[in-house]
Design a protein around this motif. Structure first.
Motif, PDB file in Angstrom:
ATOM      1  N   LYS A 192      15.395  43.326  29.665  1.00 32.01           N
ATOM      2  CA  LYS A 192      14.674  42.117  30.067  1.00 32.01           C
ATOM      3  C   LYS A 192      15.471  41.378  31.147  1.00 32.01           C
ATOM      4  CE  LYS A 192      12.650  37.907  28.009  1.00 32.01           C
ATOM      5  NZ  LYS A 192      12.537  37.127  26.744  1.00 32.01           N
ATOM      6  N   ALA A 193      14.812  41.122  32.245  1.00 37.42           N
ATOM      7  CA  ALA A 193      15.405  40.333  33.332  1.00 37.42           C
ATOM      8  C   ALA A 193      14.728  38.963  33.351  1.00 37.42           C
ATOM      9  CB  ALA A 193      15.227  41.033  34.672  1.00 37.42           C
ATOM     10  N   ILE A 194      15.545  37.909  33.383  1.00 38.14           N
ATOM     11  CA  ILE A 194      15.036  36.546  33.295  1.00 38.14           C
ATOM     12  C   ILE A 194      15.507  35.744  34.494  1.00 38.14           C
ATOM     13  CG2 ILE A 194      14.925  34.474  31.845  1.00 38.14           C
ATOM     14  CD1 ILE A 194      15.949  36.358  29.541  1.00 38.14           C
ATOM     15  N   SER A 195      14.588  35.022  35.108  1.00 32.92           N
ATOM     16  CA  SER A 195      14.923  34.136  36.212  1.00 32.92           C
ATOM     17  C   SER A 195      14.457  32.722  35.856  1.00 32.92           C
ATOM     18  CB  SER A 195      14.253  34.606  37.510  1.00 32.92           C
ATOM     19  OG  SER A 195      14.503  33.692  38.557  1.00 32.92           O
ATOM     20  N   ASP A 196      15.419  31.809  35.729  1.00 27.76           N
ATOM     21  CA  ASP A 196      15.057  30.420  35.429  1.00 27.76           C
ATOM     22  C   ASP A 196      14.462  29.758  36.670  1.00 27.76           C
ATOM     23  OD1 ASP A 196      16.507  29.125  32.678  1.00 27.76           O
ATOM     24  OD2 ASP A 196      17.122  31.133  33.299  1.00 27.76           O
ATOM     25  N   LEU A 197      13.513  28.888  36.432  1.00 24.97           N
ATOM     26  CA  LEU A 197      12.821  28.178  37.522  1.00 24.97           C
ATOM     27  C   LEU A 197      13.297  26.752  37.627  1.00 24.97           C
ATOM     28  CD1 LEU A 197       9.198  29.463  36.804  1.00 24.97           C
ATOM     29  CD2 LEU A 197      10.852  30.402  38.417  1.00 24.97           C
ATOM     30  N   ALA A 211       1.351  37.928  31.498  1.00 24.47           N
ATOM     31  CA  ALA A 211       0.736  38.140  32.811  1.00 24.47           C
ATOM     32  C   ALA A 211      -0.414  39.129  32.768  1.00 24.47           C
ATOM     33  CB  ALA A 211       1.796  38.622  33.806  1.00 24.47           C
ATOM     34  N   ASN A 212      -0.529  39.962  31.722  1.00 27.60           N
ATOM     35  CA  ASN A 212      -1.573  40.998  31.736  1.00 27.60           C
ATOM     36  C   ASN A 212      -2.929  40.457  31.319  1.00 27.60           C
ATOM     37  OD1 ASN A 212      -0.675  40.708  29.024  1.00 27.60           O
ATOM     38  ND2 ASN A 212      -1.592  42.698  28.500  1.00 27.60           N
ATOM     39  N   ASP A 213      -2.971  39.607  30.291  1.00 23.24           N
ATOM     40  CA  ASP A 213      -4.265  39.080  29.824  1.00 23.24           C
ATOM     41  C   ASP A 213      -4.273  37.559  29.705  1.00 23.24           C
ATOM     42  OD1 ASP A 213      -2.552  38.743  27.736  1.00 23.24           O
ATOM     43  OD2 ASP A 213      -3.689  39.946  26.294  1.00 23.24           O
ATOM     44  N   PHE A 214      -3.182  36.930  30.174  1.00 20.91           N
ATOM     45  CA  PHE A 214      -3.049  35.469  30.135  1.00 20.91           C
ATOM     46  C   PHE A 214      -3.156  34.904  28.716  1.00 20.91           C
ATOM     47  CE2 PHE A 214      -4.662  36.448  34.383  1.00 20.91           C
ATOM     48  CZ  PHE A 214      -3.658  35.890  35.157  1.00 20.91           C
ATOM     49  N   SER A 215      -2.752  35.724  27.749  1.00 23.83           N
ATOM     50  CA  SER A 215      -2.710  35.225  26.374  1.00 23.83           C
ATOM     51  C   SER A 215      -1.523  34.270  26.234  1.00 23.83           C
ATOM     52  CB  SER A 215      -2.578  36.380  25.376  1.00 23.83           C
ATOM     53  OG  SER A 215      -1.398  37.126  25.628  1.00 23.83           O
ATOM     54  N   TYR A 245       4.926  42.975  28.900  1.00 26.60           N
ATOM     55  CA  TYR A 245       4.431  42.607  30.222  1.00 26.60           C
ATOM     56  C   TYR A 245       5.192  41.372  30.720  1.00 26.60           C
ATOM     57  CZ  TYR A 245       0.596  45.704  28.978  1.00 26.60           C
ATOM     58  OH  TYR A 245      -0.133  46.796  28.600  1.00 26.60           O
ATOM     59  N   PRO A 246       5.214  41.191  32.024  1.00 26.39           N
ATOM     60  CA  PRO A 246       5.866  39.973  32.550  1.00 26.39           C
ATOM     61  C   PRO A 246       5.277  38.723  31.912  1.00 26.39           C
ATOM     62  CG  PRO A 246       5.388  41.501  34.327  1.00 26.39           C
ATOM     63  CD  PRO A 246       4.712  42.057  33.105  1.00 26.39           C
ATOM     64  N   GLU A 247       6.104  37.697  31.809  1.00 22.50           N
ATOM     65  CA  GLU A 247       5.668  36.480  31.151  1.00 22.50           C
ATOM     66  C   GLU A 247       6.255  35.256  31.841  1.00 22.50           C
ATOM     67  OE1 GLU A 247       7.206  37.160  27.233  1.00 22.50           O
ATOM     68  OE2 GLU A 247       9.144  36.238  27.695  1.00 22.50           O
ATOM     69  N   SER A 256      15.082  17.961  26.752  1.00 22.76           N
ATOM     70  CA  SER A 256      15.487  19.250  27.299  1.00 22.76           C
ATOM     71  C   SER A 256      14.271  19.922  27.911  1.00 22.76           C
ATOM     72  CB  SER A 256      16.107  20.140  26.212  1.00 22.76           C
ATOM     73  OG  SER A 256      15.151  20.517  25.246  1.00 22.76           O
ATOM     74  N   PHE A 257      14.483  20.523  29.088  1.00 27.52           N
ATOM     75  CA  PHE A 257      13.416  21.202  29.805  1.00 27.52           C
ATOM     76  C   PHE A 257      13.942  22.547  30.301  1.00 27.52           C
ATOM     77  CE2 PHE A 257      12.983  16.653  30.429  1.00 27.52           C
ATOM     78  CZ  PHE A 257      11.677  16.402  30.070  1.00 27.52           C
ATOM     79  N   ARG A 258      13.117  23.569  30.216  1.00 22.21           N
ATOM     80  CA  ARG A 258      13.462  24.855  30.784  1.00 22.21           C
ATOM     81  C   ARG A 258      12.179  25.605  31.104  1.00 22.21           C
ATOM     82  NH1 ARG A 258      15.592  30.352  28.056  1.00 22.21           N
ATOM     83  NH2 ARG A 258      16.154  31.438  29.988  1.00 22.21           N
ATOM     84  N   ALA A 259      12.173  26.262  32.267  1.00 26.75           N
ATOM     85  CA  ALA A 259      11.052  27.114  32.659  1.00 26.75           C
ATOM     86  C   ALA A 259      11.623  28.416  33.199  1.00 26.75           C
ATOM     87  CB  ALA A 259      10.195  26.421  33.717  1.00 26.75           C
ATOM     88  N   TRP A 260      10.937  29.516  32.944  1.00 25.04           N
ATOM     89  CA  TRP A 260      11.457  30.807  33.377  1.00 25.04           C
ATOM     90  C   TRP A 260      10.333  31.824  33.547  1.00 25.04           C
ATOM     91  CZ3 TRP A 260      11.596  29.006  28.406  1.00 25.04           C
ATOM     92  CH2 TRP A 260      11.049  29.811  27.410  1.00 25.04           C
ATOM     93  N   VAL A 261      10.649  32.887  34.265  1.00 18.71           N
ATOM     94  CA  VAL A 261       9.800  34.072  34.336  1.00 18.71           C
ATOM     95  C   VAL A 261      10.647  35.247  33.872  1.00 18.71           C
ATOM     96  CG1 VAL A 261       8.304  33.213  36.169  1.00 18.71           C
ATOM     97  CG2 VAL A 261      10.382  34.475  36.755  1.00 18.71           C
ATOM     98  N   ALA A 262      10.009  36.219  33.214  1.00 17.12           N
ATOM     99  CA  ALA A 262      10.739  37.369  32.681  1.00 17.12           C
ATOM    100  C   ALA A 262       9.934  38.632  32.914  1.00 17.12           C
ATOM    101  CB  ALA A 262      11.026  37.183  31.192  1.00 17.12           C
ATOM    102  N   ALA A 263      10.655  39.739  33.115  1.00 19.46           N
ATOM    103  CA  ALA A 263      10.033  41.054  33.277  1.00 19.46           C
ATOM    104  C   ALA A 263      10.796  42.049  32.421  1.00 19.46           C
ATOM    105  CB  ALA A 263      10.051  41.471  34.744  1.00 19.46           C
TER     106      ALA A 263
END
Length: 426
Positions: free
Chosen positions: A421-426, A335-339, A306-308, A291-298
């Motif tokens: 939270k808004a999520i966009s799958d990649l 996205a803020n400190d790349f932790s 912070y966005p991730e 299983s694979f999944r990638a996403w961005v969230a704000a």
């Protein structure tokens, strides 16, 4: 007692009366009123029906309106009219019957065999091969049905001929309309049968790929693959597409299985095709191994979120029969400190759309217990996490399409616990 007609010795019938009889017969030749007073022998059954209808109309006029004293004279007149009405045939014999009369017909110039040529429509592979396979043997059946038919008879029998050919083609080629063309060359009689699509047609194919184990970016490539593969289906009659649905689904599924994406993921493919003017082709691609999944969230409504960017990778296995289990790793990059937060866990599916699991989160080495309830695309979903320290993390949202989701997010560790939270799958 029978009456044989010889045009060289028959009476000189009033041409006006004969013309009236022919006109009366022509009015009913393609009508829906079926009379059973005259039976026609010596012609194929598909041609006998309209001939009997027309001859019965003539016989009714003769019986009611023509002043002839003898039955034989009426049969002779019927024969004269029949030979003028049914060009290409002569009356070999006219006889009486209990219901009226019987006409025994024969071709004027003997029986000359027909050749039949089938011209398929302009199709591309593999749809052309499907058409040719379905049309196999139709030319032989048409040839047998036309045995002994004179060329001259097509001046009045063209519609019954077309109806007969349509009835032979319809079970094997639904949605295709045959067109006829007669060609004479070097003593041959050739009937060319070509085909055109009968509306409504498939105007376009709308592909869709759904998967809970492959990321959207890979699904987009599979969608394009389906669009290219099913391009030959556009322009087909919907009725024909219905009859070929299994082949169309198999064509799309085989094409997806041949891709590197599906091959590397060892995914199972299931395609359903819905024939319509805008035909939906839906493919479910699920990997039983990975299983694979990638996403961005704000986030909105929280100053601490912070966005991730997120990534999920899992390896499925079945240690216990009936339980779909998976080892997985998740990585969340802020996205803020790349932790980077990583999660390593195991989850299983006790029933469809339900997942339960336990994971270890780093940094912190904290154990979390998780539950997922996912309704799929255009449906609500809920997930919940609780840590060994009693912290809660909850999301309740709606998946708008296969890419975008909106959810209400709760995190008990933050001062501003609730956010959008808004999520966009990649």
């Amino acid at each position: 007692m029978s009456c044989f007609t010889d045009r060289r010795t028959s009476k000189n019938w009033n041409p006006g009366a004969v013309a009236v009889l022919i006109f009366a017969a022509a009015l009913l030749f393609n009508g829906s009123i079926a009379l059973a007073e005259v039976r026609v022998e010596g012609v194929p059954s598909w041609l006998a029906v309209p001939m009997e209808r027309s001859a019965s109309a003539v016989w009714s006029e003769i019986e009611q309106n023509v002043q002839l004293s003898g039955r034989e004279e009426k049969l002779a007149l019927l024969s004269v009219v029949a030979e003028r009405l049914f060009s290409g045939y002569s009356v070999a014999e006219a006889d009486k019957s209990d219901q009226g009369a019987v006409l025994y017909m024969k071709p004027l110039h003997g029986e000359i065999p027909w050749e039949v040529e089938l011209y398929p429509p302009q199709l591309v592979s593999p749809v052309l091969e499907w058409f040719l396979e379905a049309a196999q043997g139709i030319d032989r059946r048409i040839r047998e049905a036309m045995r002994g038919i004179p060329v001259d008879s097509l001046t009045w029998a063209d519609l019954p001929l077309k109806e007969m050919i349509e009835s032979l083609c319809a079970p094997h080629l639904p949605g295709w309309t045959p067109s006829l063309l007669v060609r004479l060359e070097e003593g041959k009689r050739i009937l060319r049968v070509s085909f055109s699509p009968k509306p409504p047609l498939v105007l376009a194919v709308v592909p869709k790929v759904s998967s809970s184990t492959l990321p959207v970016m890979l699904r987009s490539d599979l969608k394009e693959n389906m669009l290219r593969t099913l391009a030959p289906v556009a322009g087909l009659p919907i009725e024909w597409a219905v009859s070929q649905r299994k082949r169309i689904e198999s064509l799309a599924a085989d094409s997806l299985r041949d891709t590197k994406i599906v091959g590397n993921a060892r995914a199972d493919v299931d395609v359903s095709f819905n024939p319509a003017q805008l035909a939906a082709a839906s493919a479910e691609v699920e990997s039983p191994k990975y299983s694979f999944r990638a996403w961005v969230a704000a986030y909105a409504g929280s100053d601490t979120k912070y966005p991730e960017i997120g990534l999920h990778m899992g390896r499925k296995f079945l240690p216990v029969s009936g339980l779909d289990m998976e080892f997985y790793g998740e990585w969340l990059l802020s996205a803020n400190d790349f932790s980077l937060e990583s999660r390593w866990g195991i989850r299983w599916s006790p029933m469809k759309n339900v997942l339960a699991g336990v994971e270890q989160a780093f940094p912190g080495n904290v154990t979390w217990y998780r539950l997922w309830l996912d309704g799929g695309v255009r449906a609500p979903y809920v997930w919940w996490r609780v840590s060994e320290d009693g912290d809660h993390n909850v999301g309740a949202g709606y998946r708008i399409n296969d890419r975008i989701s909106l959810e209400i997010h709760y995190d008990g560790r933050d001062e501003e616990k609730i956010s959008i939270k808004a999520i966009s799958d990649l």
